[in-house]
Structure formats: structure tokens, C-alpha cells
Design a protein around this motif. Structure first.
Motif, PDB file in Angstrom:
ATOM      1  N   LEU A 111       0.837  -1.196   0.000  1.00 46.28           N
ATOM      2  CA  LEU A 111       0.000   0.000   0.000  1.00 46.28           C
ATOM      3  C   LEU A 111       0.873   1.246   0.000  1.00 46.28           C
ATOM      4  O   LEU A 111       0.625   2.191  -0.752  1.00 46.28           O
ATOM      5  N   ALA A 112       1.891   1.250   0.835  1.00 44.24           N
ATOM      6  CA  ALA A 112       2.779   2.405   0.923  1.00 44.24           C
ATOM      7  C   ALA A 112       3.457   2.684  -0.417  1.00 44.24           C
ATOM      8  O   ALA A 112       3.493   3.825  -0.879  1.00 44.24           O
ATOM      9  N   ALA A 113       3.970   1.654  -1.044  1.00 40.88           N
ATOM     10  CA  ALA A 113       4.646   1.827  -2.331  1.00 40.88           C
ATOM     11  C   ALA A 113       3.675   2.334  -3.392  1.00 40.88           C
ATOM     12  O   ALA A 113       4.008   3.215  -4.194  1.00 40.88           O
ATOM     13  N   ARG A 114       2.460   1.812  -3.395  1.00 43.79           N
ATOM     14  CA  ARG A 114       1.445   2.228  -4.372  1.00 43.79           C
ATOM     15  C   ARG A 114       1.095   3.700  -4.193  1.00 43.79           C
ATOM     16  O   ARG A 114       0.969   4.456  -5.161  1.00 43.79           O
ATOM     17  N   LEU A 115       0.931   4.144  -2.946  1.00 41.13           N
ATOM     18  CA  LEU A 115       0.604   5.543  -2.679  1.00 41.13           C
ATOM     19  C   LEU A 115       1.767   6.459  -3.039  1.00 41.13           C
ATOM     20  O   LEU A 115       1.564   7.529  -3.633  1.00 41.13           O
ATOM     21  N   LEU A 116       2.986   6.059  -2.694  1.00 44.62           N
ATOM     22  CA  LEU A 116       4.151   6.873  -3.049  1.00 44.62           C
ATOM     23  C   LEU A 116       4.276   7.024  -4.562  1.00 44.62           C
ATOM     24  O   LEU A 116       4.590   8.107  -5.070  1.00 44.62           O
ATOM     25  N   GLU A 117       4.033   5.946  -5.278  1.00 44.43           N
ATOM     26  CA  GLU A 117       4.110   5.991  -6.735  1.00 44.43           C
ATOM     27  C   GLU A 117       3.027   6.921  -7.300  1.00 44.43           C
ATOM     28  O   GLU A 117       3.304   7.736  -8.191  1.00 44.43           O
ATOM     29  N   ALA A 118       1.815   6.818  -6.791  1.00 39.73           N
ATOM     30  CA  ALA A 118       0.717   7.662  -7.280  1.00 39.73           C
ATOM     31  C   ALA A 118       0.988   9.134  -6.988  1.00 39.73           C
ATOM     32  O   ALA A 118       0.820   9.993  -7.870  1.00 39.73           O
ATOM     33  N   PHE A 119       1.411   9.443  -5.774  1.00 43.03           N
ATOM     34  CA  PHE A 119       1.669  10.841  -5.423  1.00 43.03           C
ATOM     35  C   PHE A 119       2.878  11.384  -6.174  1.00 43.03           C
ATOM     36  O   PHE A 119       2.907  12.544  -6.567  1.00 43.03           O
ATOM     37  N   GLY A 120       3.887  10.550  -6.366  1.00 46.65           N
ATOM     38  CA  GLY A 120       5.097  10.984  -7.072  1.00 46.65           C
ATOM     39  C   GLY A 120       4.853  11.287  -8.537  1.00 46.65           C
ATOM     40  O   GLY A 120       5.586  12.076  -9.135  1.00 46.65           O
ATOM     41  N   ALA A 121       3.841  10.685  -9.128  1.00 45.96           N
ATOM     42  CA  ALA A 121       3.549  10.898 -10.548  1.00 45.96           C
ATOM     43  C   ALA A 121       2.659  12.118 -10.787  1.00 45.96           C
ATOM     44  O   ALA A 121       2.457  12.517 -11.929  1.00 45.96           O
TER      45      ALA A 121
END
Length: 189
Positions: A111-121
Motif C-alpha cells: 500500500l505504501a509503495a502504491r501511494l508513493l508511486e501515485a503521489f510521485g507521478a
């Protein structure tokens, strides 16, 4: 929001590598000193559990997704607007469901990785629109003070920092040799 905690792999790895205690050893055969060391290791590993719980608590501030499902004629208004504002399809409930359920079971790294990826994009405009949407929801009932855009931006920052903590704490623990090399390098400075 507290996840179930059964992910004992990091603690088990530390016990095996640092204390030379196999995972299947009976507790009654441990000395008080070894039990104390295990307690210290458990306290140190609790950061991952706490960070996952905080990440879930931040998500729980948002409205729960509509239970009609992905194929419903009328999509959930908040989550549809969130997807549109952020430009991130990863922020759809259907895309997050498996990762949220895993986090509820104590495995928050996905979940953390998915959120970081979404926010980073997100572009700056998408981030501002997302912050405003989330902030409007958070300040709508008057429980949280301040302008909606500020509350939303703080929520986004908190999610990002917490997600980073979750990812950091779920990575493979350093070996005893790596920790000794780190200590020796700093002692020589």
C-alpha cells in the motif's frame, strides 16, 4: 486504525541472525537475558507496525468507497473526483483494495509503495487539486481547522512521509556484518 499483527518475519530474522535463536525454539528454554533481548528487538520492530497503522488511519479519514463495486452505473462521487483530480488510476478503490486489505493484516509495504508511486507521478496542478478535494472533505464537518487546501496538503504530506516510513521499515534488515561495518566506520571518523 490498527492492523492485525502477524508479520513476524523481520523479528524472526533478527532473532535468528543476532541472537542465534531459531524461530521454533520453545520460550521456556530461554534465559531472562535472551527474553529481554527479544523484547528490545520487538520494540524496535514496532515502528513498522505503528507506521502501517498510521497510514491506515489517514486513509480512514477519507469516505469509505461505495460498495456498489467497480462496474456500477454511478461511481462513488468522492473517489471518482479523487481519481480525476490526481490523474492517478492507482487511487481508485478497486486498485487499492488488495493493498489495503494486506495492510489491515499487517503488511503495509505494498500500500505504501502504491501511494508513493501515485503521489510521485502527480503534476503540481494535480497535487493542488487533490489536496483541495481531500481538504474539503476533511474540513467539511468542522472537525479539522484551517483552509481546505492546507488541510489537504498536510494530509498528502503525512501520507507520503508515513508511506516512506512503512517502506523503509519493511525492507530487509541489515545483517550483523553490515551493522558492525557501520559502527566501525563511524568510530573511525
Amino acid at each position: 486504525m490498527l492492523p492485525n499483527y502477524f508479520n513476524t518475519k523481520p523479528l524472526t530474522d533478527y532473532m535468528r541472525h543476532d541472537l542465534n535463536i531459531p524461530a521454533d525454539r520453545e520460550a521456556g528454554s530461554l534465559s531472562a537475558g535472551r527474553v529481554g533481548r527479544i523484547a528490545a528487538l520487538a520494540a524496535a520492530s514496532s515502528a513498522a507496525y505503528a507506521a502501517t497503522g498510521h497510514l491506515l488511519a489517514l486513509l480512514a479519514l477519507l469516505p469509505p468507497p461505495d460498495t456498489k463495486g467497480e462496474g456500477a452505473d454511478e461511481p462513488d462521487p468522492f473517489w471518482s473526483r479523487l481519481r480525476q483530480a490526481s490523474g492517478a488510476s492507482a487511487l481508485r478503490p478497486g486498485s487499492l483494495r488488495i493493498a489495503v486489505v494486506a495492510a489491515l493484516d499487517g503488511h503495509g509495504a505494498g500500500l505504501a509503495a502504491r501511494l508513493l508511486e501515485a503521489f510521485g507521478a502527480m503534476t503540481r496542478d494535480q497535487r493542488d487539486a487533490t489536496a483541495l478535494l481531500v481538504g474539503e472533505h476533511l474540513t467539511d464537518d468542522g472537525d479539522l481547522p484551517g483552509p481546505a487546501a492546507t488541510a489537504g496538503e498536510l494530509w498528502l504530506r503525512d501520507v507520503e512521509l508515513t508511506a516512506w516510513h512503512v517502506v523503509h521499515h519493511h525492507r530487509r534488515p541489515p545483517t550483523r556484518l553490515a551493522r558492525e561495518q557501520f559502527r566501525d566506520a563511524w568510530r573511525r571518523v
